[in-house]
Scaffold this motif. Structure first.
Motif, PDB file in Angstrom:
ATOM      1  N   ASN A   1       9.909-101.243  62.228  1.00 12.31           N
ATOM      2  CA  ASN A   1       8.482-101.027  61.668  1.00 12.31           C
ATOM      3  C   ASN A   1       8.230-101.279  60.186  1.00 12.31           C
ATOM      4  OD1 ASN A   1       6.105-100.574  63.770  1.00 12.31           O
ATOM      5  ND2 ASN A   1       8.030-100.505  64.739  1.00 12.31           N
ATOM      6  N   GLN A   2       9.647-100.670  59.633  1.00 13.66           N
ATOM      7  CA  GLN A   2       9.779-100.517  58.089  1.00 13.66           C
ATOM      8  C   GLN A   2       9.732-102.025  57.538  1.00 13.66           C
ATOM      9  OE1 GLN A   2      11.417 -97.236  56.131  1.00 13.66           O
ATOM     10  NE2 GLN A   2      12.156 -96.509  58.407  1.00 13.66           N
ATOM     11  N   ALA A   3      10.347-102.673  58.329  1.00 12.62           N
ATOM     12  CA  ALA A   3      10.262-104.205  57.714  1.00 12.62           C
ATOM     13  C   ALA A   3       9.118-104.862  57.886  1.00 12.62           C
ATOM     14  CB  ALA A   3      11.731-104.624  58.227  1.00 12.62           C
ATOM     15  N   GLU A   4       8.644-105.091  59.323  1.00  8.76           N
ATOM     16  CA  GLU A   4       7.737-105.623  59.734  1.00  8.76           C
ATOM     17  C   GLU A   4       6.795-105.293  60.928  1.00  8.76           C
ATOM     18  OE1 GLU A   4       4.520-107.768  59.904  1.00  8.76           O
ATOM     19  OE2 GLU A   4       5.829-108.422  61.721  1.00  8.76           O
ATOM     20  N   ALA A   5       5.662-104.594  60.935  1.00  8.04           N
ATOM     21  CA  ALA A   5       5.320-104.025  62.121  1.00  8.04           C
ATOM     22  C   ALA A   5       4.711-104.914  62.832  1.00  8.04           C
ATOM     23  CB  ALA A   5       4.453-103.019  61.617  1.00  8.04           C
ATOM     24  N   GLY A   6       4.201-106.073  62.463  1.00  5.24           N
ATOM     25  CA  GLY A   6       3.345-107.152  63.547  1.00  5.24           C
ATOM     26  C   GLY A   6       4.215-107.526  64.597  1.00  5.24           C
ATOM     27  N   SER A   7       5.439-107.906  64.397  1.00  7.41           N
ATOM     28  CA  SER A   7       6.289-108.152  65.545  1.00  7.41           C
ATOM     29  C   SER A   7       6.900-107.056  66.136  1.00  7.41           C
ATOM     30  CB  SER A   7       7.559-108.840  64.880  1.00  7.41           C
ATOM     31  OG  SER A   7       8.191-107.831  63.959  1.00  7.41           O
ATOM     32  N   ALA A   8       6.496-105.932  66.029  1.00  7.97           N
ATOM     33  CA  ALA A   8       6.616-104.818  66.864  1.00  7.97           C
ATOM     34  C   ALA A   8       5.744-104.750  68.005  1.00  7.97           C
ATOM     35  CB  ALA A   8       6.740-103.373  66.237  1.00  7.97           C
ATOM     36  N   CYS A   9       4.749-105.462  67.958  1.00 12.18           N
ATOM     37  CA  CYS A   9       3.785-105.440  69.215  1.00 12.18           C
ATOM     38  C   CYS A   9       4.325-106.288  70.553  1.00 12.18           C
ATOM     39  CB  CYS A   9       2.485-106.371  68.778  1.00 12.18           C
ATOM     40  SG  CYS A   9       1.104-106.225  70.178  1.00 12.18           S
ATOM     41  N   PRO A  10       4.776-107.310  70.488  1.00 10.35           N
ATOM     42  CA  PRO A  10       5.307-107.702  71.714  1.00 10.35           C
ATOM     43  C   PRO A  10       6.598-106.992  72.172  1.00 10.35           C
ATOM     44  CG  PRO A  10       5.825-109.387  69.930  1.00 10.35           C
ATOM     45  CD  PRO A  10       4.887-108.220  69.395  1.00 10.35           C
ATOM     46  N   LEU A  11       7.554-106.395  71.285  1.00  7.92           N
ATOM     47  CA  LEU A  11       8.463-105.766  71.501  1.00  7.92           C
ATOM     48  C   LEU A  11       8.142-104.174  72.203  1.00  7.92           C
ATOM     49  CD1 LEU A  11      10.697-106.015  68.356  1.00  7.92           C
ATOM     50  CD2 LEU A  11      11.044-107.006  70.363  1.00  7.92           C
ATOM     51  N   THR A  12       7.168-103.846  72.031  1.00  9.24           N
ATOM     52  CA  THR A  12       6.509-102.551  72.522  1.00  9.24           C
ATOM     53  C   THR A  12       5.975-102.800  73.694  1.00  9.24           C
ATOM     54  OG1 THR A  12       5.698-101.421  70.504  1.00  9.24           O
ATOM     55  CG2 THR A  12       4.191-101.135  72.459  1.00  9.24           C
ATOM     56  N   MET A  13       5.160-103.892  74.122  1.00 10.18           N
ATOM     57  CA  MET A  13       4.388-104.188  75.338  1.00 10.18           C
ATOM     58  C   MET A  13       5.735-104.797  76.344  1.00 10.18           C
ATOM     59  SD  MET A  13       0.905-105.929  74.190  1.00 10.18           S
ATOM     60  CE  MET A  13       1.523-107.165  73.389  1.00 10.18           C
ATOM     61  N   THR A  14       6.620-105.565  76.157  1.00 11.26           N
ATOM     62  CA  THR A  14       7.697-105.898  76.854  1.00 11.26           C
ATOM     63  C   THR A  14       8.548-104.514  77.478  1.00 11.26           C
ATOM     64  OG1 THR A  14       8.001-107.895  75.640  1.00 11.26           O
ATOM     65  CG2 THR A  14       9.907-107.027  77.286  1.00 11.26           C
ATOM     66  N   HIS A  15       8.703-103.507  76.462  1.00 10.61           N
ATOM     67  CA  HIS A  15       9.438-102.351  76.898  1.00 10.61           C
ATOM     68  C   HIS A  15       8.600-101.573  78.034  1.00 10.61           C
ATOM     69  CE1 HIS A  15      10.024 -98.055  75.848  1.00 10.61           C
ATOM     70  NE2 HIS A  15      11.119 -98.305  76.412  1.00 10.61           N
ATOM     71  N   ALA A  16       7.257-101.285  77.476  1.00  8.43           N
ATOM     72  CA  ALA A  16       6.250-100.550  78.293  1.00  8.43           C
ATOM     73  C   ALA A  16       5.965-101.292  79.564  1.00  8.43           C
ATOM     74  CB  ALA A  16       5.135-100.226  77.612  1.00  8.43           C
ATOM     75  N   GLY A  17       6.006-102.546  79.583  1.00 15.18           N
ATOM     76  CA  GLY A  17       5.648-103.242  80.634  1.00 15.18           C
ATOM     77  C   GLY A  17       6.710-102.965  81.986  1.00 15.18           C
ATOM     78  N   VAL A  18       7.848-102.887  81.613  1.00 15.70           N
ATOM     79  CA  VAL A  18       9.132-102.527  82.600  1.00 15.70           C
ATOM     80  C   VAL A  18       8.503-101.397  83.432  1.00 15.70           C
ATOM     81  CG1 VAL A  18      11.525-102.005  83.093  1.00 15.70           C
ATOM     82  CG2 VAL A  18      10.832-103.478  81.172  1.00 15.70           C
ATOM     83  N   ALA A  19       8.068-100.442  82.836  1.00 16.72           N
ATOM     84  CA  ALA A  19       7.655 -99.054  83.571  1.00 16.72           C
ATOM     85  C   ALA A  19       6.958 -99.561  84.664  1.00 16.72           C
ATOM     86  CB  ALA A  19       6.989 -97.896  82.813  1.00 16.72           C
ATOM     87  N   VAL A  20       5.874-100.589  84.702  1.00 15.23           N
ATOM     88  CA  VAL A  20       5.024-100.842  85.800  1.00 15.23           C
ATOM     89  C   VAL A  20       5.647-102.026  86.785  1.00 15.23           C
ATOM     90  CG1 VAL A  20       2.694-101.970  86.160  1.00 15.23           C
ATOM     91  CG2 VAL A  20       2.897-100.686  84.053  1.00 15.23           C
ATOM     92  N   LEU A  21       6.296-102.733  86.097  1.00 12.38           N
ATOM     93  CA  LEU A  21       6.818-104.012  86.962  1.00 12.38           C
ATOM     94  C   LEU A  21       7.847-103.511  88.078  1.00 12.38           C
ATOM     95  CD1 LEU A  21       7.103-107.148  84.789  1.00 12.38           C
ATOM     96  CD2 LEU A  21       5.457-106.668  86.600  1.00 12.38           C
TER      97      LEU A  21
ATOM     98  N   GLY B   1       3.050-109.455  77.595  1.00 14.36           N
ATOM     99  CA  GLY B   1       1.800-108.875  76.687  1.00 14.36           C
ATOM    100  C   GLY B   1       0.927-108.369  77.396  1.00 14.36           C
ATOM    101  N   MET B   2      -0.149-107.967  77.025  1.00 18.24           N
ATOM    102  CA  MET B   2      -1.305-107.213  77.833  1.00 18.24           C
ATOM    103  C   MET B   2      -2.648-107.744  77.137  1.00 18.24           C
ATOM    104  SD  MET B   2      -2.000-103.120  76.878  1.00 18.24           S
ATOM    105  CE  MET B   2      -0.257-102.832  76.705  1.00 18.24           C
TER     106      MET B   2
END
Length: 550
Positions: free
Chosen positions: A127-147, A182-183
């Motif tokens: 996120n210190q380098a570029e925060a916009g690209s963190a969005c899909p990384l976040t959702m992919t990581h979090a989505g596993v908890a549901v799937l 994504g979400m």
């Protein structure tokens, strides 16, 4: 006389060198120490490798990716509907780096103590380098908890979601090397009020979990519309349910997801966010029918954790820029960092930065211990408190860091304008400040063990008299029910400051904890640069400045 001899009007002096090429992990003493404290020392080599990337190539890629925002292509040249989003090549470079290093999957791939904290450390660097690209990384990581709770869907989708291959090609799931999630939850008429959603789901055959449905409706915000699939909500026969919605159908055909437009956002501009329509889009139900919000809550908790960690990262990058500038820039013949008032500001920022980091990693430590009932209750509270407090502090923090650079921090050649635009999204996304504070009240009201877990963490101030007095005030505030909703923000702020003071007292050098307690518990100043007399500012600045390896 020729004027040519006067053509050179000046030489460049008193300008700092660029802060490029620093290893953002090895040069960050607080980060190294807190990651070790919370059990991520086994990932030292990975962190060092990613710190080198984030401080150099990825930082440069972030500038390039933001200069050319994503473009929507609704049709191909023959008139067929494709609904594809085109990104700058450096966006793909950022995504490739994040996925190759497991930012989307590390705790699921390596479920061992410290994995969630290690992943948070890597995410902090990214996120210190570029925060916009963190969005899909976040959702992919979090989505596993549901799937992972949905049998057959998990068996077919998770192996490629957990893959370390980044595959941006617009292909159906079966032909991809790796998948991103994504979400798409909110709608125009409701926003955060998901129960106001109007999208409908119609069973293709037999109804129920894991079964196929077709969706009809719209979504007001779809984060990362180039993802391979989305977790979304729609009303089925028994109520609001959760669904996995692929971008393409299994045969490769268009899935009747129509992108109406990309949002023209204040920040987060390298990433695409879209408005969608579903016109019979194929999806599979995930979780119990009619329990869509409950199903997705675990995902939401993890995305809120990333909002918090991401904000702490933006604060760290802003602090690094301010410290670097003030160490070299002179005013009146003296470096800015040597001047008392600037020392007060920089040291105050350093305190908030480390406190935000410590609070974030403490949450990561709690999240990876769900079998511990007290930790589970504590994580429930800290997710909302931390998301509220750290994300709320970030915009003002970055604005103050910008001011340290003066006009040089206000131009786009500096990273600070991008950080400043980026900061509010973490406070808004996944539930704004008021939503988080009301969530804190609900958790305290519904589950008495949540307050017990909080007070156990604070332990009557750990023998520190000033913190003990703060804990006593907090106990009174928790028992005072009058006007509780009205003063929910005040209560959440009190909890956050007490927790940060407690963490620093136990895990940071005494110079840090003493200064934080003096400034946040005793004085409670609201403007940066108001540290009380007696704070050892030189020691605070030395600790937080990016440095050569120890």
């Amino acid at each position: 006389m020729s004027l040519e001899q006067y053509a050179e009007t000046h030489t460049v002096t008193n300008q700092p060198t660029p802060l490029d090429g620093s290893n953002l992990y090895r040069g960050d003493r607080p980060l190294r120490e807190w990651l070790q404290r919370f059990g991520a020392a086994w990932g030292e080599a990975r962190l060092a490798e990613y710190g080198e990337l984030a401080g150099g190539p990825l930082l440069a890629a972030g500038f390039a990716a933001n200069r050319q925002p994503p473009e929507l292509h609704t049709h191909d040249r023959y008139g067929y509907r494709i609904d594809q989003v085109e990104f700058h090549p450096n966006w793909h470079r950022l995504m490739q780096a994040g996925i190759a290093h497991g930012l989307h999957a590390l705790p699921w791939r390596e479920p061992r103590p410290g994995a969630q904290v290690l992943r948070a450390g890597l995410f902090y660097l990214h996120n210190q380098a570029e925060a916009g690209s963190a969005c899909p990384l976040t959702m992919t990581h979090a989505g596993v908890a549901v799937l992972r709770r949905q049998g057959e869907l998990a068996e077919s989708w998770l192996p490629k979601i957990l893959s370390l291959d980044y595959d941006p090609r617009p292909l159906p799931m079966g032909e991809k090397r790796g998948l991103a999630l994504g979400m798409a939850l909110t709608e125009k008429q409701g926003g955060t009020d998901l129960r106001a959603n109007s999208t409908r789901a119609f069973a293709v055959g037999a109804p129920g979990p894991g079964q196929a449905y077709e969706l009809l409706g719209h979504k007001w915000f779809c984060s990362a519309p180039m993802s391979d699939a989305f977790l979304t909500l729609a009303h089925s026969e028994q109520g609001l349910s959760c669904f996995l919605l692929p971008r393409l159908r299994p045969d490769g055909s268009h899935n009747r997801i129509y992108i109406q437009r990309l949002k023209d956002k204040q920040g987060n501009r390298s990433n695409a966010s879209a408005e969608l329509e579903y016109r019979g889009a194929l999806a599979w139900m995930v979780g119990e029918e009619g329990r869509g919000i409950a199903t997705i809550l675990e995902m939401v908790a993890l995305t809120r954790f990333d909002c918090m960690t991401g904000s702490a990262a933006l604060m760290r990058q802003a602090l690094s820029q301010a410290l670097h500038h003030c160490a070299q820039r002179q005013v009146g013949g003296r470096a800015l960092e040597a001047q008392p008032l600037m020392q007060n500001v920089l040291a105050d920022l350093a305190l908030d930065s480390e406190a935000a980091l410590a609070l974030s990693l403490r949450l990561g430590h709690a999240l990876e211990r769900p079998e511990d009932e007290q930790e589970r209750h504590f994580a429930r509270l800290l997710t909302a408190v931390g998301k509220y407090w750290v994300c709320k502090r970030a915009p003002a923090f970055i604005g103050e860091a910008q001011e340290c650079l003066g006009g040089a921090g206000y131009v786009e050649e500096s990273i600070l304008p991008r950080l400043y635009r980026e900061a509010p999204v973490n406070s808004i996304w996944e539930g704004s400040g008021n939503v988080q504070c009301l969530d804190v009240l609900r958790s305290l009201e519904k589950t008495p063990a949540v307050a017990e877990a909080l007070l156990a963490e604070l332990d009557d101030g750990h023998g520190e008299a000033r913190l003990k007095a703060q804990v006593l005030r907090l106990k009174h505030a928790l028992h005072d029910r009058e006007g509780l909703e009205y003063r929910a923000r005040q209560l959440c702020g009190e909890i956050a400051v007490a927790l940060q003071a407690s963490l620093l007292l136990r895990g940071a050098p005494q110079v840090v904890s003493d200064a934080f307690i003096a400034a946040r518990v005793d004085a409670r100043e609201q403007v940066y640069g108001c540290l009380p007399r007696g704070v050892e500012v030189a020691a605070l600045l030395a600790r937080s400045r990016l440095q050569a390896f120890d």
